[in-house]
Design a protein around this motif. Structure first.
Motif, PDB file in Angstrom:
ATOM      1  N   GLY A 120      51.207  78.698  27.422  1.00 15.86           N
ATOM      2  CA  GLY A 120      50.120  79.363  28.125  1.00 15.86           C
ATOM      3  C   GLY A 120      50.122  79.048  29.609  1.00 15.86           C
ATOM      4  O   GLY A 120      49.870  79.924  30.453  1.00 15.86           O
ATOM      5  N   LYS A 121      50.403  77.784  29.965  1.00 11.86           N
ATOM      6  CA  LYS A 121      50.472  77.390  31.372  1.00 11.86           C
ATOM      7  C   LYS A 121      51.622  78.096  32.087  1.00 11.86           C
ATOM      8  O   LYS A 121      51.484  78.545  33.235  1.00 11.86           O
ATOM      9  CB  LYS A 121      50.643  75.869  31.483  1.00 11.86           C
ATOM     10  CG  LYS A 121      49.386  75.073  31.173  1.00 11.86           C
ATOM     11  CD  LYS A 121      49.588  73.603  31.473  1.00 11.86           C
ATOM     12  CE  LYS A 121      48.286  72.825  31.320  1.00 11.86           C
ATOM     13  NZ  LYS A 121      47.252  73.229  32.280  1.00 11.86           N
ATOM     14  N   ILE A 122      52.754  78.181  31.410  1.00 13.89           N
ATOM     15  CA  ILE A 122      53.911  78.855  32.010  1.00 13.89           C
ATOM     16  C   ILE A 122      53.625  80.340  32.205  1.00 13.89           C
ATOM     17  O   ILE A 122      53.947  80.917  33.249  1.00 13.89           O
ATOM     18  CB  ILE A 122      55.160  78.650  31.134  1.00 13.89           C
ATOM     19  CG1 ILE A 122      55.564  77.170  31.144  1.00 13.89           C
ATOM     20  CG2 ILE A 122      56.314  79.532  31.607  1.00 13.89           C
ATOM     21  CD1 ILE A 122      56.656  76.819  30.166  1.00 13.89           C
ATOM     22  N   PHE A 181      51.500  80.923  35.195  1.00 15.76           N
ATOM     23  CA  PHE A 181      52.301  80.811  36.414  1.00 15.76           C
ATOM     24  C   PHE A 181      53.101  82.079  36.655  1.00 15.76           C
ATOM     25  O   PHE A 181      53.141  82.603  37.778  1.00 15.76           O
ATOM     26  CB  PHE A 181      53.232  79.600  36.329  1.00 15.76           C
ATOM     27  CG  PHE A 181      54.293  79.588  37.389  1.00 15.76           C
ATOM     28  CD1 PHE A 181      53.953  79.293  38.707  1.00 15.76           C
ATOM     29  CD2 PHE A 181      55.610  79.898  37.085  1.00 15.76           C
ATOM     30  CE1 PHE A 181      54.933  79.310  39.705  1.00 15.76           C
ATOM     31  CE2 PHE A 181      56.584  79.912  38.073  1.00 15.76           C
ATOM     32  CZ  PHE A 181      56.246  79.615  39.384  1.00 15.76           C
ATOM     33  N   TRP A 182      53.745  82.600  35.618  1.00 17.60           N
ATOM     34  CA  TRP A 182      54.553  83.812  35.787  1.00 17.60           C
ATOM     35  C   TRP A 182      53.703  85.007  36.208  1.00 17.60           C
ATOM     36  O   TRP A 182      54.085  85.768  37.087  1.00 17.60           O
ATOM     37  CB  TRP A 182      55.285  84.131  34.483  1.00 17.60           C
ATOM     38  CG  TRP A 182      56.487  83.274  34.249  1.00 17.60           C
ATOM     39  CD1 TRP A 182      57.189  82.553  35.179  1.00 17.60           C
ATOM     40  CD2 TRP A 182      57.145  83.039  33.009  1.00 17.60           C
ATOM     41  NE1 TRP A 182      58.235  81.884  34.577  1.00 17.60           N
ATOM     42  CE2 TRP A 182      58.235  82.161  33.262  1.00 17.60           C
ATOM     43  CE3 TRP A 182      56.917  83.479  31.696  1.00 17.60           C
ATOM     44  CZ2 TRP A 182      59.096  81.742  32.251  1.00 17.60           C
ATOM     45  CZ3 TRP A 182      57.783  83.047  30.694  1.00 17.60           C
ATOM     46  CH2 TRP A 182      58.866  82.188  30.965  1.00 17.60           C
ATOM     47  N   ILE A 183      52.546  85.172  35.587  1.00 11.86           N
ATOM     48  CA  ILE A 183      51.682  86.307  35.924  1.00 11.86           C
ATOM     49  C   ILE A 183      51.127  86.156  37.339  1.00 11.86           C
ATOM     50  O   ILE A 183      51.094  87.121  38.108  1.00 11.86           O
ATOM     51  CB  ILE A 183      50.556  86.453  34.893  1.00 11.86           C
ATOM     52  CG1 ILE A 183      51.145  86.916  33.551  1.00 11.86           C
ATOM     53  CG2 ILE A 183      49.500  87.446  35.373  1.00 11.86           C
ATOM     54  CD1 ILE A 183      50.152  86.964  32.420  1.00 11.86           C
ATOM     55  N   ASP A 184      50.715  84.940  37.709  1.00 10.87           N
ATOM     56  CA  ASP A 184      50.203  84.698  39.062  1.00 10.87           C
ATOM     57  C   ASP A 184      51.293  84.891  40.111  1.00 10.87           C
ATOM     58  O   ASP A 184      51.021  85.346  41.231  1.00 10.87           O
ATOM     59  CB  ASP A 184      49.634  83.281  39.181  1.00 10.87           C
ATOM     60  CG  ASP A 184      48.344  83.086  38.398  1.00 10.87           C
ATOM     61  OD1 ASP A 184      47.756  84.098  37.960  1.00 10.87           O
ATOM     62  OD2 ASP A 184      47.944  81.916  38.220  1.00 10.87           O
ATOM     63  N   LEU A 220      51.227  84.471  25.833  1.00 10.39           N
ATOM     64  CA  LEU A 220      50.343  85.523  26.332  1.00 10.39           C
ATOM     65  C   LEU A 220      48.937  85.391  25.745  1.00 10.39           C
ATOM     66  O   LEU A 220      47.936  85.578  26.447  1.00 10.39           O
ATOM     67  CB  LEU A 220      50.922  86.895  25.994  1.00 10.39           C
ATOM     68  CG  LEU A 220      51.956  87.423  26.991  1.00 10.39           C
ATOM     69  CD1 LEU A 220      52.767  88.557  26.378  1.00 10.39           C
ATOM     70  CD2 LEU A 220      51.270  87.871  28.279  1.00 10.39           C
ATOM     71  N   SER A 221      48.860  85.071  24.458  1.00 10.96           N
ATOM     72  CA  SER A 221      47.550  84.961  23.811  1.00 10.96           C
ATOM     73  C   SER A 221      46.759  83.769  24.340  1.00 10.96           C
ATOM     74  O   SER A 221      45.548  83.865  24.553  1.00 10.96           O
ATOM     75  CB  SER A 221      47.716  84.878  22.289  1.00 10.96           C
ATOM     76  OG  SER A 221      48.088  86.143  21.764  1.00 10.96           O
ATOM     77  N   VAL A 222      47.434  82.646  24.552  1.00 13.90           N
ATOM     78  CA  VAL A 222      46.747  81.479  25.111  1.00 13.90           C
ATOM     79  C   VAL A 222      46.299  81.780  26.540  1.00 13.90           C
ATOM     80  O   VAL A 222      45.180  81.443  26.942  1.00 13.90           O
ATOM     81  CB  VAL A 222      47.659  80.235  25.066  1.00 13.90           C
ATOM     82  CG1 VAL A 222      47.042  79.075  25.852  1.00 13.90           C
ATOM     83  CG2 VAL A 222      47.899  79.813  23.613  1.00 13.90           C
ATOM     84  N   VAL A 278      55.052  74.028  37.493  1.00 13.95           N
ATOM     85  CA  VAL A 278      54.087  73.915  36.394  1.00 13.95           C
ATOM     86  C   VAL A 278      53.959  72.477  35.905  1.00 13.95           C
ATOM     87  O   VAL A 278      52.873  71.890  35.939  1.00 13.95           O
ATOM     88  CB  VAL A 278      54.473  74.835  35.208  1.00 13.95           C
ATOM     89  CG1 VAL A 278      53.439  74.720  34.084  1.00 13.95           C
ATOM     90  CG2 VAL A 278      54.585  76.289  35.666  1.00 13.95           C
ATOM     91  N   TYR A 279      55.060  71.893  35.459  1.00 11.83           N
ATOM     92  CA  TYR A 279      55.008  70.562  34.864  1.00 11.83           C
ATOM     93  C   TYR A 279      54.643  69.478  35.879  1.00 11.83           C
ATOM     94  O   TYR A 279      53.683  68.720  35.681  1.00 11.83           O
ATOM     95  CB  TYR A 279      56.350  70.218  34.220  1.00 11.83           C
ATOM     96  CG  TYR A 279      56.682  70.996  32.972  1.00 11.83           C
ATOM     97  CD1 TYR A 279      55.777  71.899  32.402  1.00 11.83           C
ATOM     98  CD2 TYR A 279      57.914  70.836  32.335  1.00 11.83           C
ATOM     99  CE1 TYR A 279      56.099  72.604  31.258  1.00 11.83           C
ATOM    100  CE2 TYR A 279      58.236  71.535  31.182  1.00 11.83           C
ATOM    101  CZ  TYR A 279      57.324  72.427  30.650  1.00 11.83           C
ATOM    102  OH  TYR A 279      57.648  73.127  29.503  1.00 11.83           O
ATOM    103  N   GLU A 280      55.405  69.373  36.952  1.00 12.47           N
ATOM    104  CA  GLU A 280      55.204  68.282  37.906  1.00 12.47           C
ATOM    105  C   GLU A 280      53.829  68.327  38.593  1.00 12.47           C
ATOM    106  O   GLU A 280      53.164  67.292  38.701  1.00 12.47           O
ATOM    107  CB  GLU A 280      56.325  68.277  38.942  1.00 12.47           C
ATOM    108  CG  GLU A 280      57.696  67.922  38.383  1.00 12.47           C
ATOM    109  CD  GLU A 280      57.793  66.478  37.927  1.00 12.47           C
ATOM    110  OE1 GLU A 280      56.865  65.693  38.206  1.00 12.47           O
ATOM    111  OE2 GLU A 280      58.812  66.126  37.289  1.00 12.47           O
TER     112      GLU A 280
END
Length: 199
Positions: A135-137, A140-143, A83-85, A186-188
Motif C-alpha cells: 500500500g505504501k509503495i 508513492f507510485w500514484i503520487d 491498490l486496495s490498501v 519509501v523504505y528509508e
C-alpha cells in the motif's frame, strides 16, 4: 459488462456462509471480481463485532473489483492488495512496528518477490506486512507517476505481461531501478521518521 453486485449480510454468520458456504470466515468483506459481499455495518449492535469502519472495508473490496476487471483477472495478488490498501486512505499506524521489525531483520520485500509473500507465509505476519508495504509503495507510485500509469500496468497485466514487463512498461524504468527507488523514497524515509518518533 462492468456492473458490480454488492451483497450486505445482516449477521457475521450470514456473511460467512453466503460468501464461502462455511462458517467463521475471518473477514469483513470479500470480492469475486464483479460481486462484493460485506458484513452489515450494524453487526456491532448485536455485539457480534466491535465497531469498525465499514466504508474502509467497502473501498478496499471495491478497488479489488476495479483492478481485477481492468487486468482481466491477471493482476498479481500483491498488486491488487496494494491498490486496495491505498484506496482505504488509512495509514494503518498500528502496523508501523511490524514494518520496523521487518526492516531490522532484513525482511522487507523486494518487488520481484512480493507475490511469494502472499502465497507462502515465510514468517508470522508476512501477509499483513506485504499488504501494508504494498500500500505504501502504491501510494508513492500514484503520487509520483499518476494513477494513469498504474492503470497502464493493469492493462499490461491484462495482456499477459509479467510483473517486470508490466511495471517497466508503465513507469518507463527497469525493475532494478524501480526497486532502488522504493528503498530510497519509501523504505528509508519511513525508517528515519520512525527513528525520530522513537527518540
Amino acid at each position: 459488462d462492468g456492473k458490480i453486485l454488492v451483497e450486505v449480510f445482516p449477521t457475521r454468520d450470514d456473511f460467512s456462509v453466503g460468501t464461502t458456504g462455511l462458517p467463521d470466515l475471518p473477514a469483513l468483506g470479500a470480492t469475486f471480481g464483479s460481486v462484493i459481499t460485506l458484513v452489515s455495518p450494524k453487526v456491532h449492535v448485536n455485539n457480534e463485532l466491535p465497531v469498525f469502519q465499514w466504508k474502509v472495508v467497502f473501498d478496499h473490496e471495491y478497488m479489488h473489483c476495479v483492478s481485477l476487471q481492468l487486468s482481466k483477472f491477471r493482476i498479481p495478488r500483491w498488486a491488487t492488495e496494494a491498490l486496495s490498501v491505498w484506496s482505504e486512505n488509512d495509514p494503518r499506524t498500528e502496523q508501523d512496528g511490524l514494518f520496523v521489525m521487518a526492516y531490522e531483520r532484513g525482511l522487507l520485500p523486494e518487488l520481484a518477490e512480493f507475490e511469494e509473500g502472499f502465497t507462502r507465509e515465510k514468517f508470522p505476519g508476512c501477509v499483513m506486512l506485504h499488504s501494508y508495504v504494498a500500500g505504501k509503495i502504491m501510494k508513492f507510485w500514484i503520487d509520483t507517476y499518476g494513477a494513469g500509469k498504474v492503470r497502464d500496468a493493469l492493462v499490461a497485466w491484462g495482456g499477459g505481461a509479467t510483473d517486470e514487463q508490466a511495471l517497466s512498461k508503465a513507469f518507463g524504468k527497469p525493475l532494478d531501478e524501480l526497486q532502488a527507488e522504493v528503498w530510497d523514497k519509501v523504505y528509508e524515509p519511513f525508517i528515519r521518521s520512525a527513528a525520530g518518533l522513537g527518540k
